[in-house]
Write an enzyme that holds these catalytic residues in place. Structure first.
Site, PDB file in Angstrom:
ATOM      1  N   GLY A 214       3.210   7.192  -6.890  1.00 13.55           N
ATOM      2  CA  GLY A 214       3.621   5.905  -6.345  1.00 13.55           C
ATOM      3  C   GLY A 214       3.030   4.699  -7.043  1.00 13.55           C
ATOM      4  N   THR A 215       2.297   4.913  -8.134  1.00 12.76           N
ATOM      5  CA  THR A 215       1.694   3.773  -8.819  1.00 12.76           C
ATOM      6  C   THR A 215       2.630   3.171  -9.857  1.00 12.76           C
ATOM      7  OG1 THR A 215       0.574   5.408 -10.185  1.00 12.76           O
ATOM      8  CG2 THR A 215      -0.730   4.340  -8.478  1.00 12.76           C
ATOM      9  N   LYS A 217       4.591   4.987 -12.391  1.00 13.72           N
ATOM     10  CA  LYS A 217       4.687   5.615 -13.708  1.00 13.72           C
ATOM     11  C   LYS A 217       6.142   5.755 -14.151  1.00 13.72           C
ATOM     12  CE  LYS A 217       2.393   9.161 -12.168  1.00 13.72           C
ATOM     13  NZ  LYS A 217       2.082   8.634 -10.828  1.00 13.72           N
ATOM     14  N   HIS A 432     -13.408   5.959  24.438  1.00 10.45           N
ATOM     15  CA  HIS A 432     -13.715   6.523  23.127  1.00 10.45           C
ATOM     16  C   HIS A 432     -13.472   5.477  22.029  1.00 10.45           C
ATOM     17  CE1 HIS A 432     -13.671  10.007  20.173  1.00 10.45           C
ATOM     18  NE2 HIS A 432     -13.090   9.055  19.465  1.00 10.45           N
ATOM     19  N   GLU A 433     -12.309   4.860  22.052  1.00  8.19           N
ATOM     20  CA  GLU A 433     -11.988   3.871  21.017  1.00  8.19           C
ATOM     21  C   GLU A 433     -12.871   2.631  21.158  1.00  8.19           C
ATOM     22  OE1 GLU A 433     -10.301   4.720  18.499  1.00  8.19           O
ATOM     23  OE2 GLU A 433      -9.600   6.579  19.418  1.00  8.19           O
TER      24      GLU A 433
HETATM   25  P1  ADP Z   1       5.251   7.214  -9.702  1.00  9.83           P
HETATM   26  O1  ADP Z   1       6.228   7.643 -10.739  1.00  9.83           O
HETATM   27  O2  ADP Z   1       3.950   6.738 -10.278  1.00  9.83           O
HETATM   28  O3  ADP Z   1       5.044   8.189  -8.602  1.00  9.83           O
HETATM   29  P2  ADP Z   1       7.295   5.339  -9.118  1.00  9.83           P
HETATM   30  O4  ADP Z   1       7.506   4.696 -10.424  1.00  9.83           O
HETATM   31  O5  ADP Z   1       8.263   6.404  -8.739  1.00  9.83           O
HETATM   32  O6  ADP Z   1       5.826   5.905  -9.007  1.00  9.83           O
HETATM   33  O7  ADP Z   1       7.235   4.197  -8.012  1.00  9.83           O
HETATM   34  C1  ADP Z   1       8.056   4.218  -6.887  1.00  9.83           C
HETATM   35  C2  ADP Z   1       8.487   2.826  -6.519  1.00  9.83           C
HETATM   36  O8  ADP Z   1       7.376   2.052  -6.097  1.00  9.83           O
HETATM   37  C3  ADP Z   1       9.076   2.060  -7.666  1.00  9.83           C
HETATM   38  O9  ADP Z   1      10.435   2.323  -7.808  1.00  9.83           O
HETATM   39  C4  ADP Z   1       8.820   0.622  -7.254  1.00  9.83           C
HETATM   40  O10 ADP Z   1       9.788   0.191  -6.338  1.00  9.83           O
HETATM   41  C5  ADP Z   1       7.509   0.714  -6.530  1.00  9.83           C
HETATM   42  N1  ADP Z   1       6.381   0.412  -7.429  1.00  9.83           N
HETATM   43  C6  ADP Z   1       5.398   1.250  -7.808  1.00  9.83           C
HETATM   44  N2  ADP Z   1       4.521   0.635  -8.616  1.00  9.83           N
HETATM   45  C7  ADP Z   1       4.962  -0.627  -8.779  1.00  9.83           C
HETATM   46  C8  ADP Z   1       4.484  -1.758  -9.511  1.00  9.83           C
HETATM   47  N3  ADP Z   1       3.374  -1.704 -10.243  1.00  9.83           N
HETATM   48  N4  ADP Z   1       5.202  -2.906  -9.449  1.00  9.83           N
HETATM   49  C9  ADP Z   1       6.320  -2.971  -8.697  1.00  9.83           C
HETATM   50  N5  ADP Z   1       6.818  -1.947  -7.999  1.00  9.83           N
HETATM   51  C10 ADP Z   1       6.160  -0.778  -8.012  1.00  9.83           C
HETATM   52 ZN    ZN Z   2     -12.684   8.927  17.440  1.00 13.73          ZN
END
Ligand code: ADP
Ligand code: ZN
Ligand code: MG
Length: 628
Positions: A214-215, A217, A432-433
């Site tokens: 999700g970064t 790539k 608890h909370e």
């Molecule tokens: P990975 O391949 O690293 O798992 P993705 O490229 O599939 O991540 O990212 C999924 C979505 O998250 C992208 O299509 C975009 O919408 C969003 N996203 C992730 N990183 C960025 C970034 N640096 N800037 C803008 N959007 C991003």
């Molecule tokens: Zn707790």
């Protein structure tokens, strides 16, 4: 053996001819039946299976359609868009579970594989005898020919999905400046390969992007192609898992051939770890994977950069890749794609807020501050959730309230009904909370409390949201001590009020134990045992375990030290909660009444509470060096 002569036609060839005839006649029949109709090929976007799962998990999928026997699945999204993906055989059941677990009521249907018609009943009725015959012949052929037809079918699919000209550019990627800088060089090369080769500049043949899921790539790789306006060929490692023998390798071969013709081009291997795992280290049944990997290596070696084809691969497990992949002339340039920092998050939010009208009360800055650890995908998901909520509430803009609720949802999972709880259980959870929150609030080094709730989310019956004011790269001993006391605050409150603690603290205790153990064995934070690391990591990191490298005697000392750290934290929590019993009662009552307390309400409840300085913790006198 030589080729068959005219007079001596082999049985295979005869069957081939028969098959061709059958195919021709069926094509004719279909044409007669449907001639004149426009071919109803849906505009479906092909996506990776992983992306489909992400879509389902982010609740934007309304309906899915399984294609019988082909492993293809189509999904209709809330946006009205339709996407299509292929389920790797091993994930079929799991995927159905994911669908059923989704909080969207996803409509699940099955359809026969497409043969070009819209009117299924008529179509099937008319051609069923033909289909039967074809299937029969196909089965015979397949037996004689060992999967050749399968391979062909797969190759056709490759052709169909062949290249793509992505429209995304570096402007769509925010907060990954270093990666963009590295990749700009690749873009410049692709824009004019000759300029580079004529002055003998060495351009990396392959770039490996690595970082958490999700970064961005995949996004970055597509952006390079979009910037350079070159065709983008994708292979996904996970597609090759459990495939028919030889298909993976032949698909790789085809793809390279085609890319070479279209050069300059980019070949992107997503999730390369699925094929590029360390060879020989795995279980049985990975022959296909190894074949595919070998083919990939062979093709890469057979290429010269001057052909203008660049390889980009992505993985979130660089540690398990076969070292052969990382050798010079292969993926020899490695680019880290990390989780964004607060400024990166702000810029990503701005990119994704484009097209979503934000209300005037929304501060992108504040959301960025509240989302440490979020990836670009998480942030995109957050904004999407907020927009969905706004639509559901018939708002014309996305306001602070929607973002706030979306954040809770994204952090802790969707709300569950709390009406199954008894009154007594509600009180236990409330105390608890409240215990967590009060201990966390008065300790000086614990993260500030943002929200407390007794509405169950995910597995938690209640939750206390404490967020750091900034991203942390390390923690101090005081912070760890405060964190342990805060984690124990829930359980201690139960003990003080009800005298009969519940199982609700299991997860808190697990986390406390882990912190205490690390303090003693990893961080050298136990004065009695000193500055040592106890235990030695063994194995690759995905199966890491710790081997003992100390005596039994020391082992029992370690256990004693851990126990005393935990006890110390428990005593601090007990002291705090006994001291502030009236606030504890008030807060529990407020939780019963409002269920969720936000920052404003918390400030009111906490008003006037003094900071608690723990007194019994082991300290080391700071040494002041004489700097004269
Ligand atoms: P990975 O391949 O690293 O798992 P993705 O490229 O599939 O991540 O990212 C999924 C979505 O998250 C992208 O299509 C975009 O919408 C969003 N996203 C992730 N990183 C960025 C970034 N640096 N800037 C803008 N959007 C991003
Ligand atoms: Zn707790
Ligand atoms: Mg990806």
């Amino acid at each position: 053996m030589g080729r068959s002569t005219l007079g001596f036609v082999s049985s295979t060839t005869r069957l081939r001819i028969l098959l061709t005839l059958l195919a021709l006649s069926s094509a004719f029949l279909v044409f007669v039946t449907f001639g004149g109709d426009d071919a109803p090929v849906d505009e479906r976007r092909d996506v990776a299976f992983s992306e489909l799962v992400t879509l389902v998990e982010s609740d934007v999928v309304l309906a899915v359609e399984f294609e019988q026997g082909t492993g293809m699945v189509a999904a209709t999204l809330e946006s009205g868009e339709s996407v299509e993906s292929r389920i790797p055989p091993a994930f079929g059941d799991q995927f159905v579970d994911t669908l059923l677990e989704s909080s969207n009521q996803i409509e699940i249907t099955t359809v026969p594989p497409p043969a070009g018609g819209r009117d299924w009943a008529t179509f099937v009725f008319r051609i069923s005898p033909l289909v039967l015959m074809i299937v029969l012949v196909w089965m015979i052929l397949r037996r004689m020919n060992g999967g050749a037809a399968q391979r062909k079918k797969f190759r056709d699919r490759t052709r169909k999905t062949g290249a793509e000209l992505p429209s995304v550019t570096f402007d769509d990627v925010a907060g990954s400046d270093e990666a963009v800088t590295e990749l700009s060089e690749i873009r410049d090369f692709l824009l004019d390969p000759k300029r580079f080769s004529s002055i003998g500049a060495r351009i990396p043949k392959g770039v490996l992007l690595y970082g958490p899921p999700g970064t961005g790539k995949t996004l970055l790789a597509r952006a390079v192609a979009g910037e350079a306006q070159v065709p983008f060929y994708t292979l996904s490692g996970s597609d090759f898992v459990e495939m028919y023998a030889g298909v993976g390798a032949s698909r790789v071969r085809d793809l390279f051939e085609e890319a070479k013709k279209e050069a300059p081009a980019i070949i992107f291997v997503d999730e390369i770890d699925a094929v590029g795992r360390h060879r020989g280290g795995g279980s049985a049944g990975n022959e296909e994977r190894e074949q595919t990997l070998n083919q990939l290596l062979v093709e890469m070696d057979g290429f010269d950069v001057s052909t203008g084809v660049i390889f980009i691969a992505a993985t979130n497990r660089p540690d398990i890749l076969d070292p052969a992949l990382l050798r010079p002339g292969r993926f020899d340039r490695q680019v880290a794609v990390d989780r964004p920092d607060v400024d990166g998050r702000r810029r990503i939010l701005e990119v994704h807020a484009d097209g979503k009208p934000l209300a005037a009360d929304v501060s992108v800055e504040t959301i960025a501050r509240r989302t440490p650890g979020f990836t670009g995908a998480d942030l995109a998901n957050l904004l999407n959730e907020a927009a969905l909520l706004a639509a559901r509430r018939s708002r014309s803009t996305v306001g602070h309230a929607e973002l706030d609720d979306a954040l809770d949802r994204v952090i802790a999972g969707p709300e569950k009904g709390s009406n199954t709880l008894s009154e007594r259980e509600k009180y236990i959870i409330a105390y608890h909370e409240a215990g967590h929150a009060i201990v966390g609030h008065v300790l000086p080094n614990a993260d500030p409390i943002h929200k407390v709730s007794i509405i169950a989310r995910g597995k938690a019956l209640g939750w206390t949201l404490a967020l750091p004011e900034r991203d942390k790269v390390m923690k101090s001993r005081s912070e760890l001590g405060d964190e342990m006391a805060m984690l124990l605050g829930g359980r201690i409150a139960e003990e003080i009020i009800f005298g009969d603690p519940t199982t609700g603290a299991a997860n808190d205790l697990e986390r406390v134990s882990a912190i205490a153990r690390s303090m003693v064995t990893e961080y050298g934070m136990s004065p009695a045992l000193g500055l040592q690391k106890f235990g030695r990591s063994v194995g690759e990191s995905y199966a890491a375990s710790t081997a003992r490298n100390y005596s039994d005697e020391l082992a029992s000392k370690i256990d004693d030290e851990i126990a005393s750290l935990v006890e110390l934290a428990a005593n601090e929590a007990r002291e705090i909660l006994t001291l502030h019993r009236p606030v504890l009662d008030r807060m529990a009552e407020a939780l019963i009444e409002f269920e969720t307390l936000d920052t404003g309400q918390l400030t009111e409840i906490f008003a006037g509470l003094p900071v608690f300085e723990p007194s019994g913790r082991p300290t080391v006198e700071p040494v002041v060096a004489d700097l004269r």
